[in-house]
Design a protein around this motif. Sequence first.
Motif, PDB file in Angstrom:
ATOM      1  N   ALA A  89       9.720   1.432   5.378  1.00  0.00           N
ATOM      2  CA  ALA A  89      10.196   0.968   4.084  1.00  0.00           C
ATOM      3  C   ALA A  89       9.785   1.008   2.836  1.00  0.00           C
ATOM      4  N   GLY A  90       7.930   0.682   2.668  1.00  0.00           N
ATOM      5  CA  GLY A  90       7.026   0.419   1.592  1.00  0.00           C
ATOM      6  C   GLY A  90       7.004   1.849   1.180  1.00  0.00           C
ATOM      7  N   ALA A  91       6.899   3.141   1.881  1.00  0.00           N
ATOM      8  CA  ALA A  91       7.496   4.336   1.621  1.00  0.00           C
ATOM      9  C   ALA A  91       8.800   5.464   1.032  1.00  0.00           C
ATOM     10  N   ALA A  92       9.377   4.514   1.182  1.00  0.00           N
ATOM     11  CA  ALA A  92      11.181   4.397   1.265  1.00  0.00           C
ATOM     12  C   ALA A  92      10.664   4.426  -0.361  1.00  0.00           C
ATOM     13  N   PHE A  93      10.912   2.715  -0.157  1.00  0.00           N
ATOM     14  CA  PHE A  93      11.035   2.531  -1.406  1.00  0.00           C
ATOM     15  C   PHE A  93       9.956   2.850  -2.816  1.00  0.00           C
ATOM     16  N   GLY A  94       8.609   3.602  -2.703  1.00  0.00           N
ATOM     17  CA  GLY A  94       8.414   3.923  -3.803  1.00  0.00           C
ATOM     18  C   GLY A  94       8.662   5.448  -3.785  1.00  0.00           C
ATOM     19  N   LEU A  95       8.778   6.238  -2.971  1.00  0.00           N
ATOM     20  CA  LEU A  95       9.481   7.460  -3.213  1.00  0.00           C
ATOM     21  C   LEU A  95      10.614   7.366  -3.865  1.00  0.00           C
ATOM     22  N   PHE A  96      11.716   6.659  -3.687  1.00  0.00           N
ATOM     23  CA  PHE A  96      12.984   7.059  -3.992  1.00  0.00           C
ATOM     24  C   PHE A  96      13.604   6.141  -5.356  1.00  0.00           C
ATOM     25  N   HIS A 131       0.566  -0.965   0.464  1.00  0.00           N
ATOM     26  CA  HIS A 131       0.260   0.143  -0.127  1.00  0.00           C
ATOM     27  C   HIS A 131       0.431   1.416   0.351  1.00  0.00           C
ATOM     28  N   MET A 132       1.901   1.213   0.984  1.00  0.00           N
ATOM     29  CA  MET A 132       2.956   2.498   1.159  1.00  0.00           C
ATOM     30  C   MET A 132       3.727   2.969  -0.428  1.00  0.00           C
ATOM     31  N   ALA A 133       4.027   1.566  -0.813  1.00  0.00           N
ATOM     32  CA  ALA A 133       4.525   1.502  -2.165  1.00  0.00           C
ATOM     33  C   ALA A 133       4.330   1.702  -3.205  1.00  0.00           C
ATOM     34  N   ALA A 165       4.603   5.186  -4.687  1.00  0.00           N
ATOM     35  CA  ALA A 165       5.377   5.317  -6.250  1.00  0.00           C
ATOM     36  C   ALA A 165       4.182   7.175  -6.879  1.00  0.00           C
ATOM     37  N   PHE A 166       3.065   6.534  -6.686  1.00  0.00           N
ATOM     38  CA  PHE A 166       2.602   7.882  -7.605  1.00  0.00           C
ATOM     39  C   PHE A 166       2.985   9.221  -7.778  1.00  0.00           C
ATOM     40  N   VAL A 167       3.055   9.185  -5.999  1.00  0.00           N
ATOM     41  CA  VAL A 167       3.941  10.963  -5.653  1.00  0.00           C
ATOM     42  C   VAL A 167       5.033  10.940  -6.748  1.00  0.00           C
ATOM     43  N   SER A 168       5.976   9.944  -6.235  1.00  0.00           N
ATOM     44  CA  SER A 168       7.177  10.104  -7.010  1.00  0.00           C
ATOM     45  C   SER A 168       6.971  10.355  -8.628  1.00  0.00           C
TER      46      SER A 168
END
Length: 241
Positions: A217-224, A155-157, A161-164
């Motif tokens: 971790a999911g948020a960091a993966f999706g952002l970067f 979910h967070m990824a 990813a959508f944001v990044s």
Amino acid sequence: MRVAGNGPSPVPPEAMSHVGPHSTRAERVANALSYFLNPLAFPPIAFTLVSWHFGAPPLEVAWVFALSVTFFCVVPLLALLWMVREGRAESVEIRDRTRRRFPLLVAVGSYLVGIVALGASTGTATAVLVAFALIYPVNTLILIAITHWWKISIHMAGLAAFVSGLLFVSLVAWRDLPADWEAALTLATTAPLMLLLPVLMWARVKIRAHTVGQVVAGAAFGLFVPLAELYLLTYTILDLA
């Protein structure tokens, strides 16, 4: 669910949803946010915005939306619904990480078909659109590998990813503007979405779908990771700079 004969093994209790009829209001809100901000909802929105952002005519924008809904949303969702129907999952969230490989692999196959369709039938910023779409099967395969060992938050990824991705597109589309205008427009388009990240983190932890470490971790993966991939694909491999 089926538990006898040659049918699928029962869903383990720890994979069941913790949001029931006696849940608190906060838990119900968190559960609603989890469904509303489902990872499958973001690719059609993202691809449509990319197409529109680069000036595609209305019919092409609608076609991009139709293709992305079909191959990046509906087909993966059907795989999830089939698992629920067969008793292989308690809900479309699939809380048990050991049962996530099949629907994720179905998603990868569907994404690849969708990418071919997008590349063959669009005429506006096709290379950027295809590069944007390619990160989905690539990162889904990476998430499959991670999920084999650890339950990172998909979910967070997906949201991150959508944001990044939109951050990248805004920088590409407006790179010829003065620096202060570019910064202002980028901030205006991505800042509100960034605020959703801690909200969804809270929701996933609140309903005990993930730990704090897993959502971070999911948020960091999706952002970067997608941001780095998009720059690599667009400016190095596709040489669109």
